[in-house]
Design an enzyme around this catalytic site. Sequence first.
Site, PDB file in Angstrom:
ATOM      1  N   GLY A  64      12.824   2.393  -4.991  1.00 59.98           N
ATOM      2  CA  GLY A  64      13.802   1.966  -3.981  1.00 59.98           C
ATOM      3  C   GLY A  64      13.776   2.771  -2.701  1.00 59.98           C
ATOM      4  N   SER A  65      12.634   3.402  -2.403  1.00 57.46           N
ATOM      5  CA  SER A  65      12.610   4.176  -1.151  1.00 57.46           C
ATOM      6  C   SER A  65      12.722   3.254   0.061  1.00 57.46           C
ATOM      7  CB  SER A  65      11.368   5.082  -1.077  1.00 57.46           C
ATOM      8  OG  SER A  65      10.192   4.330  -1.002  1.00 57.46           O
ATOM      9  N   ASN A  66      12.151   2.074  -0.010  1.00 55.62           N
ATOM     10  CA  ASN A  66      12.325   1.120   1.107  1.00 55.62           C
ATOM     11  C   ASN A  66      13.773   0.650   1.206  1.00 55.62           C
ATOM     12  OD1 ASN A  66       9.783   0.206   2.665  1.00 55.62           O
ATOM     13  ND2 ASN A  66       9.070   0.383   0.546  1.00 55.62           N
ATOM     14  N   ASN A  73       9.926 -10.661   1.903  1.00 55.41           N
ATOM     15  CA  ASN A  73       9.290  -9.731   0.966  1.00 55.41           C
ATOM     16  C   ASN A  73       8.346  -8.819   1.733  1.00 55.41           C
ATOM     17  OD1 ASN A  73       8.442  -8.684  -1.618  1.00 55.41           O
ATOM     18  ND2 ASN A  73       6.564  -9.899  -1.416  1.00 55.41           N
ATOM     19  N   HIS A 130       4.769  -6.738   1.143  1.00 56.96           N
ATOM     20  CA  HIS A 130       3.639  -6.587   0.223  1.00 56.96           C
ATOM     21  C   HIS A 130       2.713  -5.500   0.780  1.00 56.96           C
ATOM     22  CE1 HIS A 130       0.965  -7.839  -2.983  1.00 56.96           C
ATOM     23  NE2 HIS A 130      -0.007  -7.611  -2.136  1.00 56.96           N
TER      24      HIS A 130
HETATM   25  C1  GRF Z   1       6.249  -0.845  -1.793  1.00 56.65           C
HETATM   26  O1  GRF Z   1       4.982  -0.333  -1.548  1.00 56.65           O
HETATM   27  C2  GRF Z   1       6.287  -2.324  -1.572  1.00 56.65           C
HETATM   28  O2  GRF Z   1       5.384  -2.767  -0.613  1.00 56.65           O
HETATM   29  C3  GRF Z   1       5.859  -2.854  -2.903  1.00 56.65           C
HETATM   30  O3  GRF Z   1       6.464  -1.995  -3.840  1.00 56.65           O
HETATM   31  C4  GRF Z   1       6.634  -0.713  -3.256  1.00 56.65           C
HETATM   32  C5  GRF Z   1       8.069  -0.340  -3.455  1.00 56.65           C
HETATM   33  O4  GRF Z   1       8.305   1.006  -3.188  1.00 56.65           O
HETATM   34  N1  GRF Z   1       6.166  -4.246  -3.011  1.00 56.65           N
HETATM   35  P1  GRF Z   1       9.795   1.552  -3.178  1.00 56.65           P
HETATM   36  O5  GRF Z   1      10.459   1.142  -4.483  1.00 56.65           O
HETATM   37  O6  GRF Z   1      10.478   0.961  -1.988  1.00 56.65           O
HETATM   38  O7  GRF Z   1       9.683   3.044  -3.077  1.00 56.65           O
END
Ligand code: GRF
Length: 189
Positions: free
Chosen positions: A12-14, A102, A104
């Site tokens: 969940g860093s994003n 999404n 990717h």
């Molecule tokens: C990211 O690299 C995203 O592109 C992919 O999964 C990863 C998720 O990373 N779909 P995080 O959980 O946000 O750290």
Amino acid sequence: MKKIVVFASGSGSNAERIATYFAEKGSAKVCLILCNNPQAGVLARAKRLEIPSLVFDRQAFYKTNVVLDVLATQQPDLIVLAGFLWKVPENLIAAYPNRILNIHPSLLPKYGGKGMYGDHVHQAVVTNSEKESGITIHFVNEHYDEGNILFQAKTEVLPTDTADTLAEKIHLLEYEHFPKVIEEWLKTC
Ligand code: GRF
């Protein structure tokens, strides 16, 4: 204020980056984090950030309206999949046309499709000695990784890169661009 619901399955860093970006900007807010994995790191982040979260299982997601109902209570302007690994059911896609984004971790259409997630993507890119990789932000339709592309950004892949070092580079690209692309899209909603 615009409302964003984030779906995530992993660290969940994003999700955190998006939430903190908009907390600073004030133009939007992550109002809910939905997760299919009770062990996922994103849940601890949600708690720390004081964002409500909900965990659902496969049965609830595919056989009930639990997720649709909770979304209806939030009325999000945008749904963001940030490392969410399950296929989104068609009734959910139909309920939010052009409102599910999404990210990717490759330059789609390369290295997309079923089984192409996380380190599988980066390992395949390195194994094939690609010279570049990147990120793709796209709308979600009923086929994995095939919705209209909104944004891509590239990074160089060096001969010395491993799946791990490439993953780090890709994450940095994601943190830099994903919130801004969401922000621009929200201006059009
Ligand atoms: C990211 O690299 C995203 O592109 C992919 O999964 C990863 C998720 O990373 N779909 P995080 O959980 O946000 O750290």
